[in-house]
Motif scaffolding. Structure first.
Motif, PDB file in Angstrom:
ATOM      1  N   ILE A 570       0.847  -1.189   0.000  1.00  0.00           N
ATOM      2  CA  ILE A 570       0.000   0.000   0.000  1.00  0.00           C
ATOM      3  C   ILE A 570       0.887   1.244   0.000  1.00  0.00           C
ATOM      4  O   ILE A 570       1.849   1.321   0.756  1.00  0.00           O
ATOM      5  CB  ILE A 570      -0.895   0.016   1.250  1.00  0.00           C
ATOM      6  N   THR A 572       1.504   4.868   1.026  1.00  0.00           N
ATOM      7  CA  THR A 572       0.999   5.793   2.040  1.00  0.00           C
ATOM      8  C   THR A 572       1.538   7.185   1.774  1.00  0.00           C
ATOM      9  O   THR A 572       2.738   7.360   1.574  1.00  0.00           O
ATOM     10  CB  THR A 572       1.432   5.346   3.444  1.00  0.00           C
ATOM     11  N   MET A 677      -7.873   4.631   1.208  1.00  0.00           N
ATOM     12  CA  MET A 677      -8.218   4.927   2.592  1.00  0.00           C
ATOM     13  C   MET A 677      -7.760   6.351   2.846  1.00  0.00           C
ATOM     14  O   MET A 677      -6.561   6.630   2.872  1.00  0.00           O
ATOM     15  CB  MET A 677      -7.504   3.940   3.515  1.00  0.00           C
ATOM     16  N   ARG A 694      -5.389   1.597   7.611  1.00  0.00           N
ATOM     17  CA  ARG A 694      -4.683   1.311   6.365  1.00  0.00           C
ATOM     18  C   ARG A 694      -4.905  -0.137   5.939  1.00  0.00           C
ATOM     19  O   ARG A 694      -4.988  -0.447   4.765  1.00  0.00           O
ATOM     20  CB  ARG A 694      -3.192   1.611   6.542  1.00  0.00           C
ATOM     21  N   SER A 704      -3.237  -0.222  -3.805  1.00  0.00           N
ATOM     22  CA  SER A 704      -4.046   0.592  -2.901  1.00  0.00           C
ATOM     23  C   SER A 704      -3.258   1.737  -2.275  1.00  0.00           C
ATOM     24  O   SER A 704      -2.024   1.721  -2.255  1.00  0.00           O
ATOM     25  CB  SER A 704      -4.627  -0.282  -1.787  1.00  0.00           C
ATOM     26  N   CYS A 706      -3.138   4.895   0.871  1.00  0.00           N
ATOM     27  CA  CYS A 706      -3.592   5.443   2.139  1.00  0.00           C
ATOM     28  C   CYS A 706      -3.187   6.911   2.172  1.00  0.00           C
ATOM     29  O   CYS A 706      -2.010   7.234   2.068  1.00  0.00           O
ATOM     30  CB  CYS A 706      -2.954   4.680   3.298  1.00  0.00           C
TER      31      CYS A 706
END
Ligand code: ADP
Ligand code: MG
Length: 811
Positions: A570, A572, A677, A694, A704, A706
């Motif tokens: 992910i 971030t 997210m 997360r 994905s 965050c």
């Protein structure tokens, strides 16, 4: 049957042992206390609302109530004489006015502080505010810090901004006006090198009582006021005063409360120590003290107040911290002992053929960690000791599969299994997931069924039931009946599972998900649903080892330290305020690609209602102004479970593009198609909590993201956000959280069960490990601590509150 006063006493002692967190009864103490309003034992008052009291008030009330109950005629016990009493005791022979407690030369450690010379009711009340009611409490009231009176600086060499001490003779002392409505004392002292002014605000007494030519030592921070160096509210000692001459040493600085002054407390403490320290008895055996090079208890208490130097001070602290940790570990191990020695469990022998079929039926191969974890769980279940195991694994590590494999074996053995989740949403999700993992066709998902019945690897239909507070009464009764008859093999539920109406025919395995939301008591209650069931606790909160030993020290641990393969990391990002618009564009792009997004609203501490309002406003803003063309849903804690389901189901089905939510989605929700997210007010959440959020994305095949938004983060918050973008390791984040925010904050306000540690620090791994080893050593040779060398320990455990008998003994 009506419970007797003994029950009340036990519950209150339990509450005390659990730190006055309103955790001794499921659902809080108030409902329980209500029953006592009419038939309360003499002399007892029941508070309007226990829940509404602060911890200190709770403590006060409970200590008082326990003293009353222990003195109650029902429990005739000679030892009562030695216990602290909240009021002065009446003498039987003199029917006149109650006399104050007798003054003794050297009072017993358990007598009230009023037994000390010079301590009147008023002082006793003030001390009580610091948690001090007995003489023993007093000598265990350790200073917050020490002032170093050894290194005296000549006045001319005092440096502004630093804590320093100096001595001089008083030139002038007076009461002065320090502002429109403020008075204080001003003193000027001088030595060979110069003079300095000392100011005490709101204290006129010193200006009156200090006299020119007295020698005085002062210590504190030196400030500059109008170009002049000055001490403001420093600690001080008049050096001619023999009993309190502390030159050349570290002087204790105690916690205070209104009406209680440093000097007064210091003098009282010094006298009390001189008078009473001889009565403290060592409760550790000599072997242990030698083995670990610990300071003997008397010395440690005395030195914690008056150390010769920093090294002695630290050794004293280590000894006292060791006491706290050792007692804590003994309690934890006693809980484990009660779980395991109390009763034998029925061994559930693993049906290996079934296990193989189950694993093969899964749409993915198990990770190495999952196989190992499942193996450890099944190994425990095969034994006659009830399993007490913690399955720890980061979000997405696949704990549910492991639990399902274990539940299947329990069912195969002819028994029942149960799994308890912290929220209704999660319970329902588990209900679906577990059924599907066991072989249910997924296409009939998200109906209104509360019992799934389908063919499974067992070779016979398996029945999985859902039990949450919110299902219709009639339906619920039917589920209860089926559980009691054994028609339901696996029950998935919330705390509704531990209500007393729920009876199992034959419960052999309990899985508790996200255990840190449940207290020890709930665990005990759940346990009583089965003869002596095996227990598997699952948590995604990566707990640092030190805390794990505290909170879960009674459990063996399996760790899923490996993620299922193929997960795309992910990304971030910390979104700065001026990039907000771009972030929204990004969300829109993802939605246009068919993905979904979460938007988490900032934490509002005050109340659920405010939280809901904030979330609703954000939802409206996003719906009206930012994404008018997209489909948005709103989830918050005020929705009833039917409404929550509706929203979650719509999101799961893909009927919503964006789910605006409060922190309720924090744990466990599994929506593989969600790829964004977005967390508003990210600076207000802890690292572990952010990590949980997360973990709600990156569960499918798509990359994905965050996005962390923070409008005005403090320096510390910036550090945390930065760390979030750099590390994906939940353990590391948890360690960091603990370091940055301390253990109290670590789990947020919901956390309970953290013991009241005064001298110990939870980050003190070495000492904690040492305490753990010694606790194990003691309990291995003597599980019930019955040997003479453990007598002192048991007395200490009992003195510190009922925790020693938690676990097996409460019926
Ligand atoms: P946890 O509860 O530990 O956060 P889950 O049990 O919810 O994790 O699993 C997360 C997701 O990973 C689920 O969608 C699950 O089906 C999937 N999963 C579990 N184990 C594996 C595996 N070995 N390989 C691939 N996917 C897995
Ligand atoms: Mg989970």
């Amino acid at each position: 049957m009506e419970p007797g006063p003994d029950t009340l006493r036990k519950v209150l002692a339990q509450e005390r042992a659990l730190g006055f967190q309103d955790k001794a009864m499921i659902g809080g103490l108030d409902a329980f206390l209500e029953r006592w309003r009419e038939t309360k034992p003499e002399g007892l008052t029941i508070p309007e609302s226990y829940k509404g009291l602060g911890v200190r008030e709770r403590r006060q009330w409970i200590e008082g109530a326990l003293a009353t109950l222990e003195g109650a005629p029902a429990a005739i016990d000679k030892k009562v004489d030695a216990k602290p009493v909240s009021k002065p005791r009446h003498s039987n022979k003199t029917p006149s006015k109650p006399k104050p407690a007798p003054k003794e030369d050297s009072p017993d450690l358990d007598s009230p502080v009023t037994a000390l010379k010079g301590v009147q009711e008023a002082t006793a009340k003030r001390l009580a505010k610091l948690g001090v009611t007995t003489v023993r409490d007093l000598i265990y009231l350790f200073p917050n810090r020490h002032m170093d009176f050894r290194a005296m600086n000549p006045i001319a060499e005092l440096t502004p901004g630093e804590d320093q001490t100096t001595t001089g003779s008083i030139w002038e002392a007076s009461v002065v006006r320090l502002g429109p409505r403020r008075q204080g004392s001003k003193v000027i002292i001088g030595d060979d090198t110069g003079t300095i002014e000392i100011v005490w605000f709101n204290n006129t007494w010193l200006g009156h009582s200090l006299k020119p030519n007295q020698q005085i030592a002062v210590g504190g921070r030196v400030r500059v006021f109008r170009g002049q160096k000055v001490f403001e509210n420093p600690e001080y000692e008049v050096l001619s005063d023999k009993a309190s001459t502390h030159t050349g040493r570290l002087v204790p600085v105690y916690p205070l409360t209104e009406g209680l002054y440093q000097r007064m407390l210091r003098n009282l403490m010094r006298r009390t120590l001189e008078l009473c320290i001889g009565k403290v008895s060592e409760f550790l055996d000599a072997g242990l003290i030698r083995r670990r090079g610990l300071m003997p208890i008397k010395q440690a208490i005395a030195r914690a107040h008056y150390p010769e130097d920093e090294e002695v001070k630290e050794r004293a602290r280590v000894r006292l911290a060791f006491n706290e940790l050792l007692l804590m570990q003994l309690r934890v191990l006693a809980r484990k002992r009660e779980w395991q020695l109390g009763q034998e469990a029925r061994p559930i022998r693993t049906d290996e053929e079934l296990e193989r079929r189950f694993v093969e039926s899964l749409p993915f191969p198990l990770t190495g960690a999952q196989s190992r974890g499942l193996g450890e769980v099944l190994g425990d279940m095969g034994g006659s000791k009830p399993m007490a195991r913690l399955l720890q694994g980061d979000v997405g590590s696949g704990k549910t599969v492991v639990a399902t494999g274990a539940l299947l074996q329990a069912v195969a053995s002819g028994a029942q299994g149960a799994i308890m989740a912290p929220t209704e949403i999660l319970a329902e999700q588990h209900f679906q997931t577990i059924s599907v993992l066991l072989g249910k066709e997924p296409d009939s998902l998200w109906g209104n069924e509360v019992v799934h019945s389908f063919d499974s690897a067992l070779g016979r239909p398996v029945r999985v039931g859902l039990l949450i507070g919110d299902i219709r009464q009639g339906v619920k009764r039917e589920v209860h009946r089926q559980i009691a008859e054994g028609a339901i093999d696996i029950v998935v539920g919330t705390q509704a599972l531990i209500q007393k109406e729920v009876e199992f025919r034959d419960l052999a395995l309990i899985v508790v998900d996200e255990q840190h939301r449940f207290g020890v008591m709930q665990r005990a209650a759940l346990r009583q649903k089965g003869a002596s069931p095996h227990l598997l606790v699952m948590t995604a909160t990566p707990i640092p080892r030190t805390l794990a030993l505290t909170l879960y020290g009674d459990l063996d641990v399996s760790v899923l330290d490996e993620m299922p393969p193929g997960r795309i990391p992910i990304v971030t990002m910390w979104v700065k305020p001026d990039q907000r618009k771009k972030a929204y564009e990004f969300v829109r792009e993802q939605v246009q690609m068919g993905r979904q997004a979460f938007v988490i609203c900032p934490l509002v501490e005050e109340s659920e209602a405010l939280q809901t309002r904030a979330a609703t406003k954000e939802y409206e803003r996003l719906s009206d102004d930012v994404f008018p063309d997209l489909r948005l849903g709103l989830l918050h804690g005020r929705l009833n479970s039917g409404e929550k389901d509706e929203v979650m189901d719509a999101f799961r089905r893909g009927d919503l593009d964006i789910l605006v939510s409060t922190a309720v989605v924090e744990v466990g929700i599994d929506i593989p198609n969600a790829t964004v997210m977005m967390i508003e007010g990210a600076e207000r959440f802890g690292l572990s909590q952010l990590h949980q959020f997360r973990g709600r994305v990156g569960r499918g095949r798509e990359k994905s993201y965050c996005l962390l938004l923070a409008d005005n983060p403090s320096e510390e918050a910036q550090e945390r956000l930065d760390l979030m973008t750099r590390t994906r390791d939940g353990f590391k984040l948890a360690e960091e959280d603990l370091r940055l925010r301390g253990p109290g904050e670590f789990f947020g306000t919901r956390q309970s069960g953290l013991p009241d540690l005064r001298m110990a620090r939870l980050t003190d791994t070495k000492l904690l490990t040492m305490a753990r080893e010694e606790a194990e050593r003691a309990m291995e040779s003597d599980p019930y601590l019955e040997l003479p060398e453990h007598r002192g320990l048991v007395a200490e455990l009992e003195r510190l509150g009922g925790g020693w008998s938690i676990g097996g003994n409460e019926a």
